[in-house]
Design an enzyme around this catalytic site. Structure first.
Site, PDB file in Angstrom:
ATOM      1  NE  ARG A   1     -17.022 -37.347 -95.282  1.00  0.00           N
ATOM      2  CZ  ARG A   1     -17.516 -36.755 -96.295  1.00  0.00           C
ATOM      3  NH1 ARG A   1     -17.683 -37.474 -97.308  1.00  0.00           N
ATOM      4  NH2 ARG A   1     -16.999 -35.227 -96.455  1.00  0.00           N
TER       5      ARG A   1
ATOM      6  CG  ASP B   1     -22.433 -30.731-100.040  1.00  0.00           C
ATOM      7  OD1 ASP B   1     -22.118 -32.363 -99.382  1.00  0.00           O
ATOM      8  OD2 ASP B   1     -21.477 -30.055-100.909  1.00  0.00           O
TER       9      ASP B   1
ATOM     10  CG  HIS C   1     -24.031 -29.104-104.269  1.00  0.00           C
ATOM     11  ND1 HIS C   1     -23.868 -29.383-105.246  1.00  0.00           N
ATOM     12  CD2 HIS C   1     -23.273 -30.016-103.526  1.00  0.00           C
ATOM     13  CE1 HIS C   1     -22.549 -30.416-106.064  1.00  0.00           C
ATOM     14  NE2 HIS C   1     -22.727 -30.935-104.476  1.00  0.00           N
TER      15      HIS C   1
ATOM     16  CG  HIS D   1     -13.455 -32.925 -94.437  1.00  0.00           C
ATOM     17  ND1 HIS D   1     -12.937 -34.572 -95.443  1.00  0.00           N
ATOM     18  CD2 HIS D   1     -14.534 -32.894 -95.569  1.00  0.00           C
ATOM     19  CE1 HIS D   1     -13.364 -34.576 -96.407  1.00  0.00           C
ATOM     20  NE2 HIS D   1     -14.697 -33.198 -96.957  1.00  0.00           N
TER      21      HIS D   1
END
Lengths: 436, 318
Positions: A61, A313, A240, A317
């Site tokens: 991020r 993955d 994935h 958030h």
């Protein structure tokens, strides 16, 4: 004299399992043997010493969304999860699509607790229109290209990317199609068919009244990219994979000699679409959680080596990005701190298989095998993880080192804990605590 | 403290047959209140209900508002104009703000499935689902059940044919469950492009031929066709949809004489139902609306009321 001596360990690496001591000097494994002494001596009786884990798929991020995660917090989560290297996905803001942003990520990584390996976008801004300056990026050290978060939709552009990447192998120190070359990693999802689907299309999406995306949205792109890899001789990595059909196509392609590798996430190996029944957005993830039959096919694919690697993955958030409707919530869940324990608890894999799919293979795919995933032997960099395979702990999102807390395994009791992580011989995790 | 009944109404899956019976019986008592010269009872005096409508709805909101006022509840409207709702806005902040004002019930409508269920984790108030995305619309189902019961009595073995855009319909999802729970035989009729991709676990039969399905049906339930579906190319044209899946005059003529025509409104005349058919006595669309108020009174009372003691011999104390 050695700096650190790890005593009485059960050593598990690519050559199997054995008992022994490991002496480390100047960040490098100096000696592997018995009754070694000197320096900081740590008893590993009952514990497993393995090459540090490597994650092919991490969202850190930074730059852009530091409220969700930073390279520092994400790398701390990685170290606590036993990872000594993570491949940082390029869907940051700005996108990692130039040498300048690669450099920015490297600068931000100076305080990281593990190796942070930037990947870069295939297309400028991940817009799927123009190729990113791939030669410049390879010269800046990038080996994995991906528009992750979405797939490259235009088949002509994807073909061109394969062709162009094949010509860059010499910059990457390898030959076209070889393991040391450049790899295109694809998030396989045909946007037009996926529509605005927020979960797997099937029994549960129908019942819940949520728009679904069919398995075929993934499978069509896997099919296309396998064909394009065959056409161009390019090297493809499927990110994935989540569908039984996808696994079967990869299996067939490998048998036909296509240069393809594949990863699967812990959550796709353990959870299915019925977890969305309570509308909890923590279970919203792309690709979506699929059916129990898909879960079984993914496990079988891992078992027979159709799938090369487990990748997290890891997708942090903020609370506010998840405390909204299932439709509006951001997709993705944490992974770094729970991956190993989820695998040890839920999957019936022996430790050498775990080392293969979580360290050796991902290191090879990312071109990191000179530093990670190698044998525990004299002369190798001391990137190591020590695991207690028997300790139990309860997942609690609020206590994870990640800046976010969106774990899909909240409240689960998992078996297997990371006790120590060493990067270049330095304890970044010691006795289960990050050292900085 | 008095033993509480159900605390929320989120989905028809929350109610078993007894629970539905209880609600419909209570609805009958409240329907009587509506016929009084002063159609107002103090049953919810001192209770506050908030409307939280993230999606435009005049009819359902007015129906709830009328129901609450007849019960003497105080109401407040948290208006969420669709323009001010940002994608990804934190629902939690909104709910906690409203709850902090001290309310007893929240009536939620949202364009996203599941929101009413999510809301329950951030409030002590009772949550009533007034329609969430394609998921559920339980009070619509209850008023439909009530309307059908008024005409047929017991619904056991009765046949209901639900026609139209099932895939995107919360009414279809609620009614398939609700009518089946009451023992009715539910048949869905739609082109497959307007059916859910899976009907696993649904207590329904499926038929692509409307004429065949209507042959022996007791209720022809028509769903509103969202006009923008044509642009999404799920049907070739509204004209073709009307011809194949609409209740045309010819089809209405072939219905049994005691069969009911129902529609949740608002109708697209000439699309799912021929304009003329909507005027026939068999079409009980106006009754459905009237019953909506009584059903919502029953739901509000059951969830927010201090108990059933104001009901005396099925008569609500004035």
């Amino acid at each position: 004299m050695s700096d650190v001596v790890l005593k009485n360990a059960t050593i598990v690496d690519g050559s199997g399992s054995r008992q022994g001591d490991v002496a480390i000097r100047d960040g490098v494994i100096h000696e592997v043997g018995e009754k070694l002494g000197g320096g900081d001596t740590v008893d590993l009786d009952g514990l497993v010493l393995m090459p540090g884990l490597v994650d092919l798929h991490t969202h850190l991020r930074e730059p852009g969304d530091e409220e969700a995660e930073t390279i520092e917090t994400g790398s701390r989560a990685a170290a606590l999860g036993g990872y000594t290297a993570v491949v940082a996905m390029p869907n940051t803001n700005p996108t990692i699509d130039s040498a300048a942003v690669v450099e920015q990520v490297r600068r931000c990584s100076s305080r990281a607790l593990c190796d942070v390996v930037p990947s870069a976008a295939i297309t400028v801004g991940r817009n799927g229109e123009l190729l990113a300056p791939m030669a410049e990026l390879v010269r800046a050290g990038v080996r994995i290209f991906t528009d992750d978060g979405r797939g490259v939709q235009d088949p002509r552009l994807m073909r061109t990317a394969f062709e162009y990447a094949a010509g860059l192998a010499h910059l990457a120190g390898g030959t076209a199609g070889s393991a040391s070359g450049v790899v295109l990693a694809q998030h396989c999802e045909v946007d037009e068919l996926a529509g605005h689907g927020v979960m797997h299309e099937g029994e549960w999406s129908s019942r819940l009244g949520l728009p679904g995306q069919p398995a075929e949205a993934e499978e069509l792109m896997i099919h296309r990219d396998l064909a394009l890899a065959g056409l161009t001789g390019g090297r493809l990595h499927i990110q994935h994979v989540s569908t039984a059909g996808g696994v079967e196509m990869i299996r067939t392609a490998k048998a036909a000699g296509i240069a393809v590798t594949a990863e699967v996430t812990p959550h796709h190996l353990v959870l299915d679409h019925s977890h969305c029944a309570g509308f909890d957005p923590v279970f919203k993830v792309h690709p979506p959680l699929r059916t129990a039959a898909d879960v079984a096919a993914l496990r079988a694919g891992l078992q027979d080596q159709t799938i090369d690697a487990i990748a997290t993955d890891h997708a942090p958030h903020t609370q506010q990005a998840k405390e909204c409707s299932f439709l509006d919530a951001a997709p993705g869940m944490l992974g770094l701190e729970t991956a190993l324990a989820v695998v040890l608890t839920e999957l019936d894999l022996d430790l050498s298989t775990v080392v293969r799919v979580m360290s050796i293979n991902p290191a090879r795919i990312a071109g990191l095998d000179h530093r990670h995933g190698g044998p525990i032997a004299a002369g190798r960099p001391a990137n190591l993880t020590v695991v207690d395979p028997n300790v139990s702990w309860t997942v609690q999102g609020s206590t994870l080192a990640s800046r976010s807390s969106n774990t899909a395994f909240e409240g689960r009791v998992l078996r297997g804990g990371v006790i120590h992580t060493l990067c270049d011989g330095e304890f970044v995790v010691r006795d289960g605590e990050a050292t900085r | 403290m008095r033993q509480r009944g159900p605390h929320h109404l989120l989905s028809m899956a929350d109610l078993d047959r007894d629970g539905i019976e209880q609600l419909l019986n209570l609805t009958e008592s409240f329907a009587e209140v509506g016929e009084r010269p002063i159609p107002k009872v103090p049953a919810l005096r001192g209770k506050t209900v908030a409307w939280l409508f993230y999606e435009d709805s005049t009819r359902t909101r007015l129906s709830f508002e009328t129901a609450a006022k007849r019960l003497s509840a105080d109401t407040m409207n948290f208006s969420v104009s669709s323009s001010s709702v940002n994608k990804g806005e934190s629902l939690r902040d909104t709910i906690e703000t409203i709850s902090a004002m001290g309310i007893d019930g929240i009536v939620v409508r949202h364009s996203a499935a599941g929101v009413p269920q999510q809301v329950t984790q951030w409030t002590e108030a009772s949550v009533i689902n007034a329609g969430d995305g394609w998921h559920q619309h339980p009070t619509q189902c209850l008023l439909d059940l009530f309307t059908a019961r008024t005409h047929f009595g017991d619904l056991e073995g009765r046949r209901i044919t639900i026609v139209g855009d099932i895939r995107h319909s919360r009414v279809a999802r609620s009614n398939a469950l609700g009518f089946a729970t009451m023992g009715a035989k539910v048949t869905l009729v739609a082109p497959p492009s307007l059916l859910p991709s899976s009907l696993e676990g649904w207590p329904v039969a499926v038929c692509h031929n409307l004429d065949e399905a209507l042959e022996d049906t007791d209720i022809c339930y028509l769903l509103r066709m969202q006009l923008e579906r044509q642009k999404q190319a799920v049907v070739p044209s509204l004209r073709e949809f009307h011809n194949e899946y609409g209740l045309t005059v010819a089809r209405a003529d072939r219905l049994r004489s005691d069969a009911l025509i129902m529609h949740p409104g608002p109708m697209n005349r000439g699309v799912e139902i021929a304009g003329e058919v909507a005027e026939r006595p068999q079409a009980v669309i106006g009754e459905q609306v009237a019953n909506g108020v009584s059903v919502r009174m029953a739901v509000l009372f059951l969830l927010l009321g201090s108990g059933l003691d104001v009901v005396d011999n099925n008569r609500i104390a004035a």
